[in-house]
Design a protein around this motif. Structure first.
Motif, PDB file in Angstrom:
ATOM      1  N   UNK A   1       0.828  -1.211   0.000  1.00 20.10           N
ATOM      2  CA  UNK A   1       0.000   0.000   0.000  1.00 20.10           C
ATOM      3  C   UNK A   1       0.869   1.270   0.000  1.00 20.10           C
ATOM      4  N   UNK A   2       0.223   2.409  -0.132  1.00 19.55           N
ATOM      5  CA  UNK A   2       0.895   3.700   0.039  1.00 19.55           C
ATOM      6  C   UNK A   2       1.502   3.765   1.444  1.00 19.55           C
ATOM      7  N   UNK A   3       0.807   3.177   2.401  1.00 16.23           N
ATOM      8  CA  UNK A   3       1.304   3.145   3.784  1.00 16.23           C
ATOM      9  C   UNK A   3       2.623   2.395   3.897  1.00 16.23           C
ATOM     10  N   UNK A   4       2.820   1.378   3.046  1.00 11.41           N
ATOM     11  CA  UNK A   4       4.095   0.651   3.065  1.00 11.41           C
ATOM     12  C   UNK A   4       5.211   1.582   2.597  1.00 11.41           C
ATOM     13  N   UNK A   5       4.949   2.338   1.551  1.00 11.81           N
ATOM     14  CA  UNK A   5       5.942   3.300   1.043  1.00 11.81           C
ATOM     15  C   UNK A   5       6.310   4.323   2.137  1.00 11.81           C
ATOM     16  N   UNK A   6       5.322   4.708   2.962  1.00 15.49           N
ATOM     17  CA  UNK A   6       5.610   5.688   4.024  1.00 15.49           C
ATOM     18  C   UNK A   6       6.610   5.125   5.033  1.00 15.49           C
TER      19      UNK A   6
ATOM     20  N   UNK B   1      -8.635   9.610  -3.698  1.00 16.42           N
ATOM     21  CA  UNK B   1      -8.617   8.502  -4.655  1.00 16.42           C
ATOM     22  C   UNK B   1      -7.628   8.765  -5.800  1.00 16.42           C
ATOM     23  N   UNK B   2      -7.665   9.966  -6.353  1.00 16.61           N
ATOM     24  CA  UNK B   2      -6.772  10.260  -7.496  1.00 16.61           C
ATOM     25  C   UNK B   2      -5.309  10.239  -7.078  1.00 16.61           C
ATOM     26  N   UNK B   3      -5.033  10.728  -5.886  1.00 14.91           N
ATOM     27  CA  UNK B   3      -3.647  10.699  -5.387  1.00 14.91           C
ATOM     28  C   UNK B   3      -3.159   9.249  -5.341  1.00 14.91           C
ATOM     29  N   UNK B   4      -3.983   8.366  -4.780  1.00 16.70           N
ATOM     30  CA  UNK B   4      -3.558   6.961  -4.639  1.00 16.70           C
ATOM     31  C   UNK B   4      -3.414   6.289  -6.007  1.00 16.70           C
ATOM     32  N   UNK B   5      -4.331   6.598  -6.932  1.00 17.42           N
ATOM     33  CA  UNK B   5      -4.213   5.994  -8.267  1.00 17.42           C
ATOM     34  C   UNK B   5      -2.924   6.471  -8.932  1.00 17.42           C
TER      35      UNK B   5
END
Ligand SMILES: C[S+](C)CC[C@H](N)C(=O)O
Ligand SMILES: N[C@@H](CCS)C(=O)O
Ligand SMILES: [Zn+2]
Length: 341
Positions: free
Chosen positions: A146-151, A167-171
Protein backbone atom coordinates in the motif's frame (compact mmCIF):
# COMPACT_ATOMS: atom_id res chain seq x y z
CA UNK A 1 -14.89 -8.80 -29.00
CA UNK A 2 -11.54 -6.92 -28.75
CA UNK A 3 -8.22 -8.48 -27.80
CA UNK A 4 -8.50 -7.13 -24.28
CA UNK A 5 -11.76 -9.07 -23.77
CA UNK A 6 -10.10 -12.24 -25.04
CA UNK A 7 -7.23 -11.80 -22.58
CA UNK A 8 -9.46 -11.01 -19.65
CA UNK A 9 -11.61 -14.04 -20.40
CA UNK A 10 -8.61 -16.36 -20.70
CA UNK A 11 -7.20 -15.18 -17.36
CA UNK A 12 -10.51 -14.91 -15.54
CA UNK A 13 -10.38 -18.52 -14.38
CA UNK A 14 -6.65 -18.56 -13.56
CA UNK A 15 -7.09 -18.96 -9.80
CA UNK A 16 -10.02 -21.40 -10.01
CA UNK A 17 -8.18 -23.54 -12.60
CA UNK A 18 -5.04 -23.39 -10.46
CA UNK A 19 -6.96 -24.46 -7.36
CA UNK A 20 -8.41 -27.36 -9.29
CA UNK A 21 -4.89 -28.49 -10.28
CA UNK A 22 -3.74 -28.08 -6.67
CA UNK A 23 -6.50 -30.38 -5.42
CA UNK A 24 -8.81 -27.64 -4.14
CA UNK A 25 -6.44 -25.79 -1.81
CA UNK A 26 -3.24 -23.90 -2.65
CA UNK A 27 -0.38 -22.98 -0.33
CA UNK A 28 0.90 -19.39 -0.40
CA UNK A 29 4.46 -18.62 0.78
CA UNK A 30 5.27 -17.09 4.19
CA UNK A 31 6.74 -13.83 5.51
CA UNK A 32 9.24 -12.51 3.02
CA UNK A 33 10.81 -9.43 4.61
CA UNK A 34 11.02 -11.08 8.00
CA UNK A 35 12.63 -14.16 6.45
CA UNK A 36 15.28 -11.94 4.83
CA UNK A 37 15.87 -10.52 8.32
CA UNK A 38 16.14 -13.99 9.83
CA UNK A 39 18.96 -14.56 7.34
CA UNK A 40 20.73 -11.45 8.62
CA UNK A 41 19.48 -8.69 6.30
CA UNK A 42 19.19 -5.27 7.94
CA UNK A 43 15.84 -3.87 6.77
CA UNK A 44 15.83 -0.77 8.94
CA UNK A 45 15.46 1.33 5.84
CA UNK A 46 12.63 3.17 4.05
CA UNK A 47 12.77 0.48 1.35
CA UNK A 48 12.37 -2.31 3.94
CA UNK A 49 12.50 -5.65 2.04
CA UNK A 50 13.09 -3.89 -1.31
CA UNK A 51 16.50 -2.86 0.02
CA UNK A 52 17.64 -6.45 -0.64
CA UNK A 53 16.94 -6.01 -4.36
CA UNK A 54 19.88 -3.60 -4.23
CA UNK A 55 22.11 -5.25 -1.67
CA UNK A 56 21.46 -8.99 -1.84
CA UNK A 57 19.43 -10.30 -4.81
CA UNK A 58 20.93 -13.77 -4.20
CA UNK A 59 19.28 -13.88 -0.78
CA UNK A 60 15.96 -12.81 -2.35
CA UNK A 61 16.20 -15.77 -4.76
CA UNK A 62 17.26 -18.15 -1.97
CA UNK A 63 14.27 -17.22 0.20
CA UNK A 64 11.86 -17.78 -2.71
CA UNK A 65 13.47 -21.18 -3.25
CA UNK A 66 13.18 -22.06 0.45
CA UNK A 67 9.45 -21.38 0.29
CA UNK A 68 9.02 -23.50 -2.84
CA UNK A 69 10.91 -26.34 -1.18
CA UNK A 70 8.68 -25.94 1.87
CA UNK A 71 5.64 -26.58 -0.34
CA UNK A 72 4.43 -23.13 -1.43
CA UNK A 73 2.43 -23.21 -4.67
CA UNK A 74 2.39 -19.40 -4.96
CA UNK A 75 5.35 -17.11 -4.28
CA UNK A 76 5.14 -13.33 -3.94
CA UNK A 77 7.83 -11.08 -5.41
CA UNK A 78 9.99 -8.79 -3.27
CA UNK A 79 8.21 -5.67 -4.60
CA UNK A 80 5.96 -5.06 -1.56
CA UNK A 81 7.83 -1.86 -0.64
CA UNK A 82 9.57 -1.35 -4.01
CA UNK A 83 8.24 1.89 -5.49
CA UNK A 84 9.57 4.25 -8.11
CA UNK A 85 9.12 7.07 -5.59
CA UNK A 86 11.07 5.14 -2.93
CA UNK A 87 13.97 4.31 -5.26
CA UNK A 88 14.01 7.90 -6.53
CA UNK A 89 14.41 9.15 -2.95
CA UNK A 90 17.56 7.00 -2.81
CA UNK A 91 18.97 8.69 -5.92
CA UNK A 92 18.01 6.10 -8.54
CA UNK A 93 16.79 7.28 -11.95
CA UNK A 94 13.30 6.41 -13.20
CA UNK A 95 14.83 3.85 -15.59
CA UNK A 96 16.84 2.22 -12.79
CA UNK A 97 13.81 2.19 -10.50
CA UNK A 98 11.62 0.61 -13.16
CA UNK A 99 14.23 -2.01 -13.88
CA UNK A 100 14.49 -2.87 -10.15
CA UNK A 101 10.75 -3.38 -10.00
CA UNK A 102 10.84 -5.77 -12.95
CA UNK A 103 13.86 -7.49 -11.48
CA UNK A 104 11.87 -8.41 -8.38
CA UNK A 105 9.55 -10.56 -10.51
CA UNK A 106 12.39 -11.93 -12.65
CA UNK A 107 14.16 -13.16 -9.50
CA UNK A 108 11.01 -14.97 -8.34
CA UNK A 109 10.66 -16.55 -11.81
CA UNK A 110 14.34 -17.60 -11.69
CA UNK A 111 13.73 -19.27 -8.33
CA UNK A 112 10.81 -21.18 -9.87
CA UNK A 113 13.11 -22.32 -12.76
CA UNK A 114 15.80 -23.45 -10.31
CA UNK A 115 13.14 -25.29 -8.32
CA UNK A 116 11.84 -27.14 -11.40
CA UNK A 117 15.42 -28.13 -12.30
CA UNK A 118 15.94 -29.50 -8.79
CA UNK A 119 12.72 -31.49 -9.11
CA UNK A 120 14.01 -33.04 -12.37
CA UNK A 121 17.39 -33.83 -10.84
CA UNK A 122 15.91 -35.58 -7.81
CA UNK A 123 14.83 -39.17 -8.31
CA UNK A 124 11.93 -40.57 -6.31
CA UNK A 125 14.16 -42.78 -4.12
CA UNK A 126 16.52 -39.93 -3.16
CA UNK A 127 16.31 -38.43 0.33
CA UNK A 128 15.23 -34.79 0.09
CA UNK A 129 15.80 -33.66 3.71
CA UNK A 130 12.09 -32.98 4.17
CA UNK A 131 12.01 -30.76 1.07
CA UNK A 132 8.94 -30.83 -1.15
CA UNK A 133 10.47 -31.48 -4.59
CA UNK A 134 7.49 -32.13 -6.82
CA UNK A 135 6.79 -30.89 -10.35
CA UNK A 136 3.57 -28.95 -9.92
CA UNK A 137 1.96 -25.73 -11.15
CA UNK A 138 3.52 -22.72 -9.39
CA UNK A 139 2.34 -19.13 -9.68
CA UNK A 140 4.50 -16.02 -9.28
CA UNK A 141 2.51 -13.08 -7.89
CA UNK A 142 3.86 -9.53 -8.13
CA UNK A 143 3.43 -7.98 -4.70
CA UNK A 144 2.03 -4.46 -4.50
CA UNK A 145 2.09 -3.00 -1.00
CA UNK A 146 0.00 0.00 0.00
CA UNK A 147 0.90 3.70 0.04
CA UNK A 148 1.30 3.14 3.78
CA UNK A 149 4.09 0.65 3.06
CA UNK A 150 5.94 3.30 1.04
CA UNK A 151 5.61 5.69 4.02
CA UNK A 152 7.74 3.11 5.85
CA UNK A 153 6.37 3.88 9.30
CA UNK A 154 3.97 0.98 9.73
CA UNK A 155 1.06 3.04 8.30
CA UNK A 156 -0.32 -0.06 6.63
CA UNK A 157 -1.39 -1.02 10.15
CA UNK A 158 -3.43 2.19 10.56
CA UNK A 159 -4.57 3.09 7.04
CA UNK A 160 -4.72 6.73 8.15
CA UNK A 161 -3.36 8.78 5.27
CA UNK A 162 -4.88 12.18 6.13
CA UNK A 163 -7.32 14.30 4.12
CA UNK A 164 -4.79 15.26 1.44
CA UNK A 165 -4.67 11.69 0.19
CA UNK A 166 -7.69 11.09 -2.01
CA UNK A 167 -8.62 8.50 -4.66
CA UNK A 168 -6.77 10.26 -7.50
CA UNK A 169 -3.65 10.70 -5.39
CA UNK A 170 -3.56 6.96 -4.64
CA UNK A 171 -4.21 5.99 -8.27
CA UNK A 172 -1.43 8.29 -9.45
CA UNK A 173 0.90 6.99 -6.75
CA UNK A 174 0.44 3.37 -7.84
CA UNK A 175 -0.21 3.76 -11.59
CA UNK A 176 3.24 3.26 -13.14
CA UNK A 177 4.26 0.51 -10.72
CA UNK A 178 1.09 -1.48 -11.41
CA UNK A 179 1.59 -1.08 -15.19
CA UNK A 180 5.19 -2.28 -14.91
CA UNK A 181 4.50 -5.23 -12.64
CA UNK A 182 1.58 -6.28 -14.84
CA UNK A 183 4.04 -6.58 -17.74
CA UNK A 184 6.87 -8.16 -15.79
CA UNK A 185 6.09 -11.83 -16.43
CA UNK A 186 4.15 -12.34 -13.17
CA UNK A 187 1.08 -14.59 -13.31
CA UNK A 188 -0.92 -12.27 -11.10
CA UNK A 189 -0.73 -9.10 -9.05
CA UNK A 190 -1.04 -9.43 -5.27
CA UNK A 191 -2.43 -6.21 -3.79
CA UNK A 192 -1.65 -6.98 -0.19
CA UNK A 193 -1.93 -5.56 3.31
CA UNK A 194 -4.52 -3.10 1.94
CA UNK A 195 -5.51 -1.02 4.97
CA UNK A 196 -8.57 0.92 3.80
CA UNK A 197 -11.46 1.13 1.37
CA UNK A 198 -10.08 4.11 -0.57
CA UNK A 199 -6.94 2.23 -1.57
CA UNK A 200 -8.95 -0.87 -2.55
CA UNK A 201 -11.05 1.38 -4.79
CA UNK A 202 -7.88 2.92 -6.26
CA UNK A 203 -6.50 -0.54 -7.12
CA UNK A 204 -9.62 -1.80 -8.89
CA UNK A 205 -10.04 1.48 -10.79
CA UNK A 206 -6.42 1.28 -11.93
CA UNK A 207 -6.94 -2.28 -13.19
CA UNK A 208 -9.79 -1.01 -15.37
CA UNK A 209 -8.38 2.39 -16.43
CA UNK A 210 -5.02 0.97 -17.43
CA UNK A 211 -6.59 -2.06 -19.12
CA UNK A 212 -4.39 -4.35 -17.03
CA UNK A 213 -4.39 -7.87 -18.48
CA UNK A 214 -2.74 -9.62 -15.52
CA UNK A 215 -5.36 -10.70 -12.97
CA UNK A 216 -5.08 -9.72 -9.32
CA UNK A 217 -5.99 -10.58 -5.78
CA UNK A 218 -6.98 -8.09 -3.13
CA UNK A 219 -5.95 -8.79 0.46
CA UNK A 220 -6.80 -6.67 3.50
CA UNK A 221 -5.49 -6.57 7.04
CA UNK A 222 -7.39 -6.29 10.29
CA UNK A 223 -6.51 -5.70 13.92
CA UNK A 224 -9.88 -6.43 15.51
CA UNK A 225 -11.34 -9.37 13.58
CA UNK A 226 -14.25 -7.22 12.37
CA UNK A 227 -13.06 -4.30 10.24
CA UNK A 228 -9.94 -3.57 8.20
CA UNK A 229 -7.23 -1.74 10.13
CA UNK A 230 -8.49 1.78 9.24
CA UNK A 231 -11.89 0.93 10.74
CA UNK A 232 -13.52 0.67 7.29
CA UNK A 233 -16.01 -2.16 6.94
CA UNK A 234 -14.40 -5.40 5.75
CA UNK A 235 -17.63 -6.31 3.95
CA UNK A 236 -17.51 -3.07 1.97
CA UNK A 237 -13.81 -3.57 1.19
CA UNK A 238 -14.30 -7.18 0.08
CA UNK A 239 -17.32 -6.13 -2.01
CA UNK A 240 -15.01 -3.81 -3.97
CA UNK A 241 -12.95 -6.87 -4.92
CA UNK A 242 -16.11 -8.80 -5.73
CA UNK A 243 -17.25 -6.06 -8.12
CA UNK A 244 -14.11 -6.25 -10.29
CA UNK A 245 -13.81 -9.10 -12.81
CA UNK A 246 -10.01 -8.75 -12.82
CA UNK A 247 -9.84 -9.53 -9.10
CA UNK A 248 -9.83 -13.32 -8.88
CA UNK A 249 -9.55 -13.80 -5.11
CA UNK A 250 -10.19 -11.73 -2.00
CA UNK A 251 -8.89 -12.19 1.51
CA UNK A 252 -6.82 -11.29 4.53
CA UNK A 253 -3.10 -11.14 5.25
CA UNK A 254 -0.72 -9.83 7.91
CA UNK A 255 -3.38 -10.21 10.59
CA UNK A 256 -3.14 -12.17 13.87
CA UNK A 257 -4.29 -15.79 13.50
CA UNK A 258 -6.89 -15.41 16.28
CA UNK A 259 -9.00 -13.09 14.08
CA UNK A 260 -8.94 -15.14 10.90
CA UNK A 261 -11.99 -17.38 11.32
CA UNK A 262 -14.44 -14.49 11.88
CA UNK A 263 -12.92 -12.58 8.99
CA UNK A 264 -13.39 -15.52 6.60
CA UNK A 265 -17.05 -15.78 7.64
CA UNK A 266 -17.51 -12.07 7.03
CA UNK A 267 -15.89 -12.15 3.56
CA UNK A 268 -17.91 -15.21 2.61
CA UNK A 269 -21.10 -13.12 2.96
CA UNK A 270 -20.06 -10.84 0.10
CA UNK A 271 -17.98 -12.88 -2.32
CA UNK A 272 -18.23 -15.90 -4.55
CA UNK A 273 -14.51 -15.67 -5.36
CA UNK A 274 -11.87 -17.88 -3.74
CA UNK A 275 -10.87 -16.60 -0.29
CA UNK A 276 -7.19 -16.30 0.60
CA UNK A 277 -5.74 -16.19 4.09
CA UNK A 278 -2.14 -15.59 5.09
CA UNK A 279 -1.90 -14.35 8.66
CA UNK A 280 1.18 -13.07 10.43
CA UNK A 281 2.57 -14.75 13.54
CA UNK A 282 0.36 -12.68 15.86
CA UNK A 283 3.26 -10.59 17.17
CA UNK A 284 3.25 -6.77 17.30
CA UNK A 285 5.27 -4.47 15.04
CA UNK A 286 6.80 -1.13 15.99
CA UNK A 287 6.81 0.71 12.64
CA UNK A 288 9.18 3.43 13.80
CA UNK A 289 11.83 1.16 15.30
CA UNK A 290 11.05 -1.53 12.69
CA UNK A 291 11.08 -4.17 15.39
CA UNK A 292 8.74 -6.99 16.37
CA UNK A 293 7.83 -7.75 19.93
CA UNK A 294 7.62 -11.44 20.54
CA UNK A 295 4.51 -12.32 22.43
CA UNK A 296 5.37 -16.00 22.56
CA UNK A 297 3.25 -17.02 19.57
CA UNK A 298 4.82 -19.90 17.67
CA UNK A 299 4.29 -21.81 14.42
CA UNK A 300 2.63 -24.57 16.42
CA UNK A 301 -0.06 -22.12 17.61
CA UNK A 302 -0.95 -21.22 14.05
CA UNK A 303 -1.03 -24.37 11.95
CA UNK A 304 -3.78 -26.41 13.74
CA UNK A 305 -6.33 -23.78 12.65
CA UNK A 306 -5.61 -24.10 8.95
CA UNK A 307 -7.99 -26.96 8.27
CA UNK A 308 -10.79 -25.16 10.12
CA UNK A 309 -10.16 -22.05 8.00
CA UNK A 310 -10.49 -24.17 4.86
CA UNK A 311 -13.70 -25.72 6.14
CA UNK A 312 -14.98 -22.19 6.78
CA UNK A 313 -14.28 -21.18 3.17
CA UNK A 314 -10.59 -20.37 2.61
CA UNK A 315 -8.90 -22.05 -0.36
CA UNK A 316 -5.53 -20.31 -0.50
CA UNK A 317 -3.56 -20.42 2.75
CA UNK A 318 -0.08 -19.28 3.74
CA UNK A 319 1.69 -16.95 6.13
CA UNK A 320 2.75 -13.31 6.37
CA UNK A 321 5.21 -11.46 8.61
CA UNK A 322 7.28 -13.60 11.01
CA UNK A 323 6.06 -16.86 9.57
CA UNK A 324 8.85 -18.96 8.08
CA UNK A 325 9.45 -21.87 5.70
CA UNK A 326 8.77 -24.10 8.75
CA UNK A 327 5.27 -22.61 9.00
CA UNK A 328 4.68 -23.23 5.30
CA UNK A 329 6.06 -26.79 5.52
CA UNK A 330 3.66 -27.45 8.40
CA UNK A 331 0.71 -25.94 6.48
CA UNK A 332 1.60 -28.02 3.42
CA UNK A 333 1.69 -31.16 5.56
CA UNK A 334 -1.49 -30.34 7.40
CA UNK A 335 -3.40 -29.78 4.13
CA UNK A 336 -2.09 -32.86 2.37
CA UNK A 337 -5.07 -34.99 3.46
CA UNK A 338 -7.48 -32.37 2.21
CA UNK A 339 -6.05 -32.08 -1.28
CA UNK A 340 -7.46 -34.41 -3.86
CA UNK A 341 -4.28 -34.80 -5.97
C1 LIG B 1 3.43 -5.06 7.32
S1 LIG B 1 4.50 -4.00 8.20
C2 LIG B 1 5.43 -5.06 9.19
C3 LIG B 1 5.58 -3.47 6.94
C4 LIG B 1 6.75 -2.68 7.32
C5 LIG B 1 6.66 -1.23 7.09
N1 LIG B 1 6.17 -0.84 5.80
C6 LIG B 1 7.98 -0.57 7.38
O1 LIG B 1 8.65 -0.05 6.50
O2 LIG B 1 8.32 -0.59 8.54
N1 LIG C 1 4.72 -10.07 1.06
C1 LIG C 1 5.18 -9.16 2.09
C2 LIG C 1 4.02 -8.72 2.92
C3 LIG C 1 4.38 -7.86 4.05
S1 LIG C 1 2.99 -7.42 5.03
C4 LIG C 1 6.20 -9.86 2.94
O1 LIG C 1 5.96 -11.01 3.28
O2 LIG C 1 7.22 -9.26 3.28
ZN1 LIG D 1 3.01 -9.02 6.69
Amino acid sequence: MGTSDVNVNSSSSLVKDFLHKCGGVAVIDGGFATELERHGADLNDPLWSAKCLLTDPHLVRAVHLDYLEAGADIILSSSYQATIQGFKAKGYSIEESESLLKRSVEIACEARDVYYNRCCETSADQSTDGKVLKQRPILVAASVGSYGAYLADGSEYSGEYGDAVDLNFLKDFHRRRVQLLANSGADLIAFETVPNKLEAQAFVELLKEEDIKTPAWLSFNSKDGVNVVSGDSLSECAAIGESCEKVLAVGINCTPPRFILDLILSIKQVTTKPILIYPNSGESYDGIRKEWSNTGVTDEDFVPYVNKWCEAGASLVGGCCRTTPNTIRAIHKSLSGKRTV
